[in-house]
Design an enzyme around this catalytic site. Structure first.
Site, PDB file in Angstrom:
ATOM      1  N   PHE A  31       0.821  -1.221   0.000  1.00  0.00           N
ATOM      2  CA  PHE A  31       0.000   0.000   0.000  1.00  0.00           C
ATOM      3  C   PHE A  31       0.850   1.264   0.000  1.00  0.00           C
ATOM      4  O   PHE A  31       0.422   2.323  -0.451  1.00  0.00           O
ATOM      5  CB  PHE A  31      -0.963  -0.011   1.200  1.00  0.00           C
ATOM      6  CG  PHE A  31      -0.409   0.508   2.499  1.00  0.00           C
ATOM      7  CD1 PHE A  31      -0.587   1.831   2.870  1.00  0.00           C
ATOM      8  CD2 PHE A  31       0.286  -0.332   3.367  1.00  0.00           C
ATOM      9  CE1 PHE A  31      -0.086   2.316   4.069  1.00  0.00           C
ATOM     10  CE2 PHE A  31       0.786   0.142   4.567  1.00  0.00           C
ATOM     11  CZ  PHE A  31       0.604   1.471   4.924  1.00  0.00           C
ATOM     12  N   LYS A  32       2.079   1.145   0.485  1.00  0.00           N
ATOM     13  CA  LYS A  32       2.915   2.337   0.624  1.00  0.00           C
ATOM     14  C   LYS A  32       3.316   2.932  -0.729  1.00  0.00           C
ATOM     15  O   LYS A  32       3.700   4.093  -0.814  1.00  0.00           O
ATOM     16  CB  LYS A  32       4.124   2.010   1.488  1.00  0.00           C
ATOM     17  CG  LYS A  32       3.655   1.781   2.919  1.00  0.00           C
ATOM     18  CD  LYS A  32       4.651   1.129   3.833  1.00  0.00           C
ATOM     19  CE  LYS A  32       3.972   0.862   5.177  1.00  0.00           C
ATOM     20  NZ  LYS A  32       4.838   0.295   6.175  1.00  0.00           N
ATOM     21  N   ASP A  33       3.186   2.139  -1.798  1.00  0.00           N
ATOM     22  CA  ASP A  33       3.461   2.667  -3.139  1.00  0.00           C
ATOM     23  C   ASP A  33       2.513   3.813  -3.493  1.00  0.00           C
ATOM     24  O   ASP A  33       2.893   4.729  -4.216  1.00  0.00           O
ATOM     25  CB  ASP A  33       3.305   1.566  -4.200  1.00  0.00           C
ATOM     26  CG  ASP A  33       4.416   0.532  -4.139  1.00  0.00           C
ATOM     27  OD1 ASP A  33       5.569   0.913  -3.884  1.00  0.00           O
ATOM     28  OD2 ASP A  33       4.126  -0.662  -4.348  1.00  0.00           O
ATOM     29  N   THR A  81       7.787  -0.108   3.853  1.00  0.00           N
ATOM     30  CA  THR A  81       8.136   1.296   3.597  1.00  0.00           C
ATOM     31  C   THR A  81       9.457   1.396   2.854  1.00  0.00           C
ATOM     32  O   THR A  81       9.610   2.197   1.937  1.00  0.00           O
ATOM     33  CB  THR A  81       8.239   2.091   4.915  1.00  0.00           C
ATOM     34  OG1 THR A  81       6.976   2.111   5.544  1.00  0.00           O
ATOM     35  CG2 THR A  81       8.673   3.525   4.664  1.00  0.00           C
ATOM     36  N   LEU A  94       4.276   6.679  -1.815  1.00  0.00           N
ATOM     37  CA  LEU A  94       5.708   6.920  -2.058  1.00  0.00           C
ATOM     38  C   LEU A  94       6.072   7.114  -3.521  1.00  0.00           C
ATOM     39  O   LEU A  94       7.084   7.748  -3.822  1.00  0.00           O
ATOM     40  CB  LEU A  94       6.536   5.811  -1.405  1.00  0.00           C
ATOM     41  CG  LEU A  94       6.595   6.002   0.125  1.00  0.00           C
ATOM     42  CD1 LEU A  94       7.064   4.742   0.822  1.00  0.00           C
ATOM     43  CD2 LEU A  94       7.497   7.173   0.492  1.00  0.00           C
TER      44      LEU A  94
END
EC number: 4.2.3.1
Length: 514
Positions: A123-125, A164, A128
């Protein structure tokens, strides 16, 4: 002239000073140790939400939301649209974050929001990829008219409990004038997560494997941000969940999935369930709710590292003695770093009579107490205030594994649906909440934070009893299969010591050809 939702202040400041969006993003963490927040949360009326926003694509919705938090003078419309378009062009799904509706045949109101279709399958994509492009945009603009020797460079330093790090590296790899250092606890992330980080060949990227826990790594990063001399010398920037741009980018999928689950109608009720460690993901939902999206409730799903669950039940924010190693390692934390942002808004509303400066003073006192005593207790009004928007559920390792197994067996849309362990924590909490809920018409959106391939051990342990199950065939994407054949690049740090890490960063910076 920016409005009150387009300037930022520290959660610990008792000064009226605010800074720009660009300063908040590049700086990452305030010099007083606080986190940057907009003092005003912009309001969106129901007509705009359901007549206009509900019909937008993910990218156009992201633009509408971000425009409210970023002044036109800082990033003009055309540039912001281009940043968003480039950030989400790297995703494997046209919808960016597709909603899998009615996963199990027996619960038509259980939907899974897949947030893992970006380059690193996490999900951090979503945040980021955008943050990486933002850093490059701001730097290119700053450096455009500067001679070669005076161009500004940023040293991004971050800590990861798993996803992350790879998402930050993939967001920043090859970016001009940016160097990236990611710390992770040796032996405490999955092999695929480690391979994703350590096999990136770009010269501007370096991973540091630290003997210790994620909290040790996070403490080192915070100490580096607090070191004014080192910070000034190397222009340190943050991409951890403390960076405001990450919260901002994550707001989009709350609006987008809400409209999908309700067919854009305002008559259906929706609750979100979010696997939570550092509180950044669910905090984006809090902003969406406060902006006007009619979310009934935000449910925090924690594993055995349950500081958030304990806080909501007692008002005591207390650091445990040690981290419990669980099947959902990205949530294995002692301190939930983004929770401070929520506490600022609660302190302002319930203890400071709407006074920003007083709220900063209260939050600063709490976190000084945490630093000194390892805990602080809040007023009853704060717990009651938090409980208006949040509820929480704690999920054990056994329940996590059982949920992976159960959903694999019972799923019909699609058949044999496989959860990663973090998603399983959320789904277990969701099923519990559905069982307790008298209103069966409420739609539950459970956030799926990572692809199951990233957590082979937990998934295999849960599903190895099924004769037709194969990790290689059913779970592992081709792209991730190749990682184990690539050359690794990493540096070991023998103990969790800030000076050792600073020395390693300076050694590597000297070698990097940015």
């Amino acid at each position: 002239m920016p409005n009150a939702s387009q300037v930022y202040r520290s959660t610990r400041s008792s000064s009226p000073k605010t800074i720009s969006f660009e300063e908040a993003i590049i700086q990452g963490l305030a010099t007083d140790g606080g986190l940057f927040i907009p003092p005003t949360i912009p309001q969106v009326d129901q007509a705009t939400l359901f007549n206009d926003w509900s019909k937008l694509s993910f990218q156009d919705l992201a633009f509408a939301i971000m425009r409210l938090y970023i002044a036109q003078e800082e990033i003009p419309d055309a540039d912001l649209k281009d940043l968003i378009k480039r950030s989400y062009s790297t995703f494997r799904s046209d919808e960016v974050t597709p909603l899998v509706q009615n996963v199990t045949g027996d619960k038509e109101n259980l939907h899974i929001l897949e947030l893992f279709h970006g380059p690193t399958y996490a999900f951090k994509d979503v945040a980021l990829q955008f943050v990486g492009n933002l850093f490059e945009y701001f730097l290119q603009r700053t450096n455009a008219n500067l001679p070669e020797g005076e161009k500004k460079q940023i040293t991004v330093v971050g800590a990861t409990s798993g996803d992350t790090g790879s998402a930050a590296i993939y967001g920043l790899r090859g970016k001009k004038d940016v160097s990236v250092f990611i710390l992770y606890p040796t032996g405490r992330i999955s092999p695929i997560q480690e391979e994703q980080m350590t096999t990136v060949p770009d010269e501007n990227v370096q991973t540091l494997s630290v003997t210790g826990t994620f909290d040790n790594c996070q403490d080192i990063v915070k100490a580096i941000f607090g070191d004014k001399e080192f910070n000034s010398k190397h222009n340190v920037g943050a991409v951890n969940s403390i960076n405001w741009a990450r919260i901002l980018a994550q707001m989009t999928y709350y609006f987008y999935s809400f409209f999908q689950a309700t067919n854009g109608k305002d008559s259906k009720k929706v609750k979100f369930v979010v696997p939570s460690g550092n509180f950044g993901d669910i905090l984006a939902g809090y902003f969406a709710k406060k902006m006007g999206l009619p979310i009934e409730k935000l449910a925090i799903a924690t594993n055995e590292n349950d500081i958030l669950d304990r806080f909501l039940k007692s008002g005591l924010y207390e650091r445990s003695d040690k981290v419990a190693a669980t099947l959902s390692p990205a949530m294995d934390i002692l301190i939930s770093s983004n929770f401070e942002r929520l506490l600022w808004y609660l302190a302002r509303e319930y203890l400071a009579n709407g006074d920003d400066l007083k709220a900063g003073e209260i939050v600063n006192n709490w976190f000084q107490e945490l630093k000194t005593n390892g805990k602080f207790q809040v007023d009853k009004s704060i717990i009651e205030g938090a409980s208006k928007d949040f509820t929480s559920e704690r999920v054990s390792n056994e329940e996590t594994s059982e949920t992976i197994k159960k959903i694999y067996e019972s799923s019909v849309n699609p058949k044999h649906y496989i959860l990663d362990p973090h998603t399983a924590v959320g789904v277990c909490a969701t099923e519990r909440l559905i069982a307790k809920d008298n209103d069966k018409s409420i739609q539950y959106i459970s956030l799926s934070t990572a692809h199951p391939a990233k957590f082979a051990d937990a998934v295999n342990n849960a599903l190895s009893g099924f004769s037709n199950y194969s990790f290689e065939k059913d779970v592992l994407p081709e792209e991730l299969k190749k990682l184990s054949t690539l050359k690794k690049k990493l540096k070991f740090i023998e103990r969790a010591d800030v000076e050792l890490v600073k020395n390693a960063i300076e050694e590597e910076l000297a070698k990097m050809k940015l």
